[in-house]
Design a protein around this motif. Structure first.
Motif, PDB file in Angstrom:
ATOM      1  N   ALA A  20       0.817  -1.216   0.000  1.00 35.85           N
ATOM      2  CA  ALA A  20       0.000   0.000   0.000  1.00 35.85           C
ATOM      3  C   ALA A  20       0.851   1.266   0.000  1.00 35.85           C
ATOM      4  CB  ALA A  20      -0.935  -0.004   1.215  1.00 35.85           C
ATOM      5  N   PHE A  21       2.076   1.152   0.488  1.00 32.58           N
ATOM      6  CA  PHE A  21       2.966   2.320   0.569  1.00 32.58           C
ATOM      7  C   PHE A  21       4.186   2.173  -0.344  1.00 32.58           C
ATOM      8  CE2 PHE A  21       0.719   1.781   4.609  1.00 32.58           C
ATOM      9  CZ  PHE A  21       0.036   2.987   4.658  1.00 32.58           C
ATOM     10  N   ASP A  70       6.456   3.454  -6.153  1.00 34.22           N
ATOM     11  CA  ASP A  70       5.308   4.095  -5.509  1.00 34.22           C
ATOM     12  C   ASP A  70       4.042   3.826  -6.318  1.00 34.22           C
ATOM     13  OD1 ASP A  70       7.121   5.048  -3.736  1.00 34.22           O
ATOM     14  OD2 ASP A  70       6.958   7.155  -4.323  1.00 34.22           O
ATOM     15  N   PRO A  91      -2.022   6.629  -4.719  1.00 33.67           N
ATOM     16  CA  PRO A  91      -2.922   6.531  -3.563  1.00 33.67           C
ATOM     17  C   PRO A  91      -4.358   6.181  -3.967  1.00 33.67           C
ATOM     18  CG  PRO A  91      -1.479   8.411  -3.297  1.00 33.67           C
ATOM     19  CD  PRO A  91      -1.244   7.890  -4.693  1.00 33.67           C
ATOM     20  N   VAL A 133      -4.526   2.423  -4.476  1.00 31.73           N
ATOM     21  CA  VAL A 133      -4.564   1.751  -3.172  1.00 31.73           C
ATOM     22  C   VAL A 133      -5.957   1.881  -2.556  1.00 31.73           C
ATOM     23  CG1 VAL A 133      -3.615   1.751  -0.828  1.00 31.73           C
ATOM     24  CG2 VAL A 133      -2.098   2.105  -2.794  1.00 31.73           C
ATOM     25  N   ARG A 168       4.082  11.664   2.655  1.00 26.23           N
ATOM     26  CA  ARG A 168       3.502  10.833   1.591  1.00 26.23           C
ATOM     27  C   ARG A 168       2.559   9.779   2.171  1.00 26.23           C
ATOM     28  NH1 ARG A 168       8.982   9.136  -0.951  1.00 26.23           N
ATOM     29  NH2 ARG A 168       7.839   8.202  -2.676  1.00 26.23           N
ATOM     30  N   VAL A 181      -1.678   8.895   1.244  1.00 21.10           N
ATOM     31  CA  VAL A 181      -2.346   7.596   1.057  1.00 21.10           C
ATOM     32  C   VAL A 181      -3.602   7.530   1.928  1.00 21.10           C
ATOM     33  CG1 VAL A 181      -2.127   5.099   1.311  1.00 21.10           C
ATOM     34  CG2 VAL A 181      -0.192   6.440   0.434  1.00 21.10           C
TER      35      VAL A 181
END
Length: 292
Positions: free
Chosen positions: A136-137, A144, A147, A150, A178, A182
Motif C-alpha cells: 500500500a505504501f 510508488d 494513492p 490503493v 507521503r 495515502v
C-alpha cells in the motif's frame, strides 16, 4: 499537535510467518504465544506457520485475546475452525499488478474476483474478515503506487464484506508526508477506524510513519516482537516494526495498549535466543544495555 487516539490495539505477527529459524522455533511456538498473551498482547496472528505445526488447534481460549489466521485465497484454503474460535480470518490483495501476478497467482482483477467468494464464505461461517492490501505504501517491483489505486483496492475489500482493512508496507521507504496522502485517499473509501497498518523499519522510518498514521486516526497496528521478521525485499535490513518500540512510544505518549513492556521485552529476548536472530528492537537493545 495533532490528536492521538486514547488507545491502540496491537496485533503481533511474530508467529504468523516462516522465520529462517522456523525449525528451532517450532517446539516453542505455544510457549511464546502464551507469554505474549500473558504480557497483555490482545491479538496474535497465527497464519501460515501454524498450518503445518498445529498451533491453531493448540491455542487455548483466553479472555480478551483474539487470533488472526489465514482465511484462504488463490493460494490457500480456508482453515477448518470451531464455530466459537475467538478470532478473525485474513485475505490478501494488492494494488500492484506485478506483485499480484508474481505472489498472489493471478491478475489484480482475478484475485479480487476470487476473494469476493472467499470473503462471503468466511462471513457465512460466522467469522470476521480482515483484508490486507500488500504494498500500500510502495511496491518492490513498481515503486510508488497511486494513492487512488490503493484506495480502490481497499474500498473493494471493504465493500465485499471485510470488517477491517490492513494497509501493509513492503519497502519502508515512504516519509510521513507521503503516508498522509495515502490515508487521505483511502479514507474516502474505508472509514479510518476500520483501517490497520503494518510498517517496515528498513529505512528507519517505521516509528515516524506509525505516528503519522495514528495522527490520521488509525487505532490498530501490526508489529513483531523483537522486530525479528525480516524484510524479504531488502535482505539484511530491518523488517516489521518491533512491538517493543511501539509499546514504548505509546506508553510515553500516554496512549493505552494494555501491553506490559517488561514482559514483552523478556519474551523478545527468549525468542531471539531460540531462533538465533538478533533483535531489531531499539528499545529492547537499550533496556538490555541498562540491565532491564
Amino acid at each position: 499537535m495533532q490528536t492521538l487516539p486514547k488507545q491502540v490495539h496491537i496485533v503481533d505477527l511474530v508467529l504468523s510467518e516462516v522465520l529462517p529459524s522456523w525449525v528451532a522455533l517450532r517446539p516453542h511456538q505455544l510457549d511464546i504465544a502464551i507469554r505474549l498473551t500473558d504480557a497483555g498482547m490482545p491479538t496474535l496472528a497465527v497464519g501460515a506457520l501454524d498450518a503445518e505445526s498445529g498451533l491453531l488447534g493448540e491455542l487455548p481460549p483466553r479472555k480478551g485475546v483474539r487470533y488472526l489466521a489465514e482465511g484462504g485465497g488463490p493460494l490457500t484454503a480456508m482453515p477448518r475452525l470451531p464455530a466459537n474460535w475467538p478470532g478473525e480470518l485474513m485475505v490478501r490483495a494488492t494494488a500492484s499488478e506485478t506483485f499480484s501476478r508474481r505472489h498472489l497467482d493471478g491478475s489484480l482483477a482475478a484475485v479480487l474476483d476470487h476473494l469476493a467468494g472467499t470473503i462471503d464464505t468466511i462471513n457465512q461461517a460466522g467469522f470476521k474478515v480482515r483484508g490486507r492490501v500488500a504494498g500500500a505504501f510502495g511496491c518492490p517491483y513498481e515503486g510508488d503506487l497511486s494513492p487512488l489505486a490503493v484506495a480502490a483496492v481497499a474500498g473493494e475489500l471493504y465493500a465485499m464484506g471485510c470488517d477491517s482493512v490492513v494497509l501493509s508496507d513492503l519497502t519502508g521507504h515512504l516519509t510521513p508526508d507521503r503516508v498522509r496522502r495515502v490515508f487521505e485517499a483511502v479514507d474516502r473509501r474505508v472509514p479510518v477506524k476500520k483501517l490497520a497498518v503494518r510498517w517496515m523499519d528498513s529505512y528507519g522510518l517505521g516509528i515516524a510513519n506509525l505516528l503519522a498514521s495514528l495522527q490520521c486516526g488509525v487505532t490498530t497496528v501490526e508489529t513483531a516482537t523483537g522486530g525479528v521478521l525480516p524484510n524479504p525485499w531488502l535482505p539484511g535490513c530491518a523488517g516489521t516494526l518491533a512491538s517493543e518500540d511501539v509499546v514504548y512510544l505509546l506508553d510515553g505518549m500516554e496512549v493505552r495498549t494494555g501491553v506490559d513492556l517488561g514482559r514483552l521485552a523478556e519474551t523478545g529476548r527468549l525468542l531471539a535466543g531460540i531462533t538465533g536472530l538478533p533483535t531489531r528492537s531499539h528499545v529492547a537493545q537499550a533496556l538490555r544495555s541498562v540491565g532491564i
